[in-house]
Design a protein around this motif. Sequence first.
Motif, PDB file in Angstrom:
ATOM      1  N   LYS A 155       0.838  -1.202   0.000  1.00  0.00           N
ATOM      2  CA  LYS A 155       0.000   0.000   0.000  1.00  0.00           C
ATOM      3  C   LYS A 155       0.870   1.248   0.000  1.00  0.00           C
ATOM      4  O   LYS A 155       0.585   2.223  -0.707  1.00  0.00           O
ATOM      5  CB  LYS A 155      -0.908  -0.014   1.239  1.00  0.00           C
ATOM      6  N   LEU A 156       1.943   1.194   0.780  1.00  0.00           N
ATOM      7  CA  LEU A 156       2.869   2.315   0.812  1.00  0.00           C
ATOM      8  C   LEU A 156       3.523   2.516  -0.547  1.00  0.00           C
ATOM      9  O   LEU A 156       3.738   3.646  -0.998  1.00  0.00           O
ATOM     10  CB  LEU A 156       3.944   2.072   1.878  1.00  0.00           C
ATOM     11  N   ALA A 157       3.826   1.399  -1.232  1.00  0.00           N
ATOM     12  CA  ALA A 157       4.422   1.500  -2.567  1.00  0.00           C
ATOM     13  C   ALA A 157       3.453   2.146  -3.551  1.00  0.00           C
ATOM     14  O   ALA A 157       3.860   2.946  -4.404  1.00  0.00           O
ATOM     15  CB  ALA A 157       4.839   0.116  -3.063  1.00  0.00           C
ATOM     16  N   ASP A 158       2.139   1.793  -3.424  1.00  0.00           N
ATOM     17  CA  ASP A 158       1.141   2.420  -4.298  1.00  0.00           C
ATOM     18  C   ASP A 158       1.063   3.923  -4.044  1.00  0.00           C
ATOM     19  O   ASP A 158       1.000   4.725  -4.983  1.00  0.00           O
ATOM     20  CB  ASP A 158      -0.233   1.785  -4.062  1.00  0.00           C
ATOM     21  N   GLU A 159       1.056   4.301  -2.765  1.00  0.00           N
ATOM     22  CA  GLU A 159       1.006   5.721  -2.432  1.00  0.00           C
ATOM     23  C   GLU A 159       2.243   6.443  -2.939  1.00  0.00           C
ATOM     24  O   GLU A 159       2.168   7.574  -3.437  1.00  0.00           O
ATOM     25  CB  GLU A 159       0.866   5.888  -0.919  1.00  0.00           C
ATOM     26  N   LYS A 160       3.373   5.766  -2.816  1.00  0.00           N
ATOM     27  CA  LYS A 160       4.605   6.378  -3.305  1.00  0.00           C
ATOM     28  C   LYS A 160       4.565   6.536  -4.812  1.00  0.00           C
ATOM     29  O   LYS A 160       5.071   7.524  -5.369  1.00  0.00           O
ATOM     30  CB  LYS A 160       5.801   5.520  -2.898  1.00  0.00           C
ATOM     31  N   GLY A 161       3.951   5.540  -5.497  1.00  0.00           N
ATOM     32  CA  GLY A 161       3.834   5.644  -6.938  1.00  0.00           C
ATOM     33  C   GLY A 161       2.974   6.818  -7.363  1.00  0.00           C
ATOM     34  O   GLY A 161       3.279   7.508  -8.345  1.00  0.00           O
ATOM     35  N   GLU A 162       1.885   7.060  -6.613  1.00  0.00           N
ATOM     36  CA  GLU A 162       1.041   8.211  -6.913  1.00  0.00           C
ATOM     37  C   GLU A 162       1.799   9.513  -6.727  1.00  0.00           C
ATOM     38  O   GLU A 162       1.685  10.444  -7.528  1.00  0.00           O
ATOM     39  CB  GLU A 162      -0.200   8.188  -6.010  1.00  0.00           C
ATOM     40  N   LEU A 163       2.586   9.578  -5.650  1.00  0.00           N
ATOM     41  CA  LEU A 163       3.390  10.783  -5.420  1.00  0.00           C
ATOM     42  C   LEU A 163       4.432  10.954  -6.519  1.00  0.00           C
ATOM     43  O   LEU A 163       4.718  12.079  -6.946  1.00  0.00           O
ATOM     44  CB  LEU A 163       4.076  10.691  -4.050  1.00  0.00           C
ATOM     45  N   ALA A 164       4.984   9.810  -6.958  1.00  0.00           N
ATOM     46  CA  ALA A 164       5.995   9.890  -8.019  1.00  0.00           C
ATOM     47  C   ALA A 164       5.382  10.397  -9.316  1.00  0.00           C
ATOM     48  O   ALA A 164       6.014  11.182 -10.040  1.00  0.00           O
ATOM     49  CB  ALA A 164       6.622   8.518  -8.232  1.00  0.00           C
ATOM     50  N   ARG A 165       4.152   9.957  -9.609  1.00  0.00           N
ATOM     51  CA  ARG A 165       3.502  10.446 -10.832  1.00  0.00           C
ATOM     52  C   ARG A 165       3.154  11.933 -10.733  1.00  0.00           C
ATOM     53  O   ARG A 165       3.248  12.643 -11.732  1.00  0.00           O
ATOM     54  CB  ARG A 165       2.256   9.616 -11.119  1.00  0.00           C
ATOM     55  N   SER A 166       2.792  12.370  -9.549  1.00  0.00           N
ATOM     56  CA  SER A 166       2.478  13.796  -9.384  1.00  0.00           C
ATOM     57  C   SER A 166       3.720  14.665  -9.488  1.00  0.00           C
ATOM     58  O   SER A 166       3.646  15.837  -9.822  1.00  0.00           O
ATOM     59  CB  SER A 166       1.793  14.017  -8.029  1.00  0.00           C
TER      60      SER A 166
END
Length: 354
Positions: free
Chosen positions: A128-139
């Motif tokens: 879940k943390l990796a998914d959140e990090k991925g969203e931040l990375a895309r932003s």
Amino acid sequence: MLKKLNSVRYMFIRSHLYGLFLNTLILLTVLLSVDVWFDPAWLEAGAVLLFIVVYVFIGFLTALYAGFRSSGDMKQRLDYISTMITQLARGKLSSRIYFQEDDEIAGLGDELNTLGEKLQQQKDALLKLADEKGELARSAHKAAAIEERQRLARDLHDAVSQQLFALTMMAQAAEKIFERDPVRAKEQVGDMTQMALQAQTEMRALLLHLRPVHLSGESLTEGVAALIEELKQKCRIEFHVDMEDVEGLTKTMEDQLFRIVQEALSNVLRHAGADEVKVTCTSDGEEVFLHISDNGAGFHVEEKKGNKASYGLKTMQERCEEIGGIFSLRSRKGEGTHIDLRVPVRFTMEGETG
């Protein structure tokens, strides 16, 4: 052999044999006491010896049988526990074990189940943390793109620009000595050809990094297929690709795996000198297995640590670990390089009963 004799089954058998030995001593003591105190006519040495021999023989067989049978259930339950520990160590955190008995071993099984649940919760949290990090990375994609351009500019300056400058100098020198020494000029032209091919390879590897970091609406299989199809048109490398459609991968996981494939193929182009590359992706429903290998020059892994060239390898390992995966690298000089990844894709709540 000694290890086998120390197993649970042989421990039970030894305990029964030890009990037989003690009972024999007690029986001999009783018979000796009766003989001393009462001196009965029926208590003769021959009869006592025959009785003891028969008793020990029957007791020995009984001890072997009883020890073997009584240890069977214990050994089976310990084997269940050992199997579960092995499965937990391999990342199969959905494994569970249950015993009908209510004793210490059953309690140990319950504690292992609790441990598996906690590890699974931690791994879910990591994903879940990796998914959140991925969203931040895309932003923050624009900032990352700027940083990537700066890195590529440095690589262009360090590699391709210097090679082009050297080509220019060699071409000028060859032009000047062509009339005086054609043989030497021809040798320099050959060196220029090799340097131009190396610069071309470096440029292709750098252009590979200019592809989108994230998959643009494609699946991992489609993205890797498109990437390799593009490389087939530009490189003299034979690709062997076997990609399965994997269910259960999040968008972040697919992006990270795609980026790992990009980095690995870039390393092959820049450093391996390979003419064959193999890429496979399979899944067993709980984990996805990604394998990338080449038949290039290879290297000693220990020598690579701390080297600037190992930055790409470290980045691939970090990307794999961010999505809860396990990264494995094998390489030796002259034997190519093999990269293996294991990434969890789905967890089931069904346990195993023992």
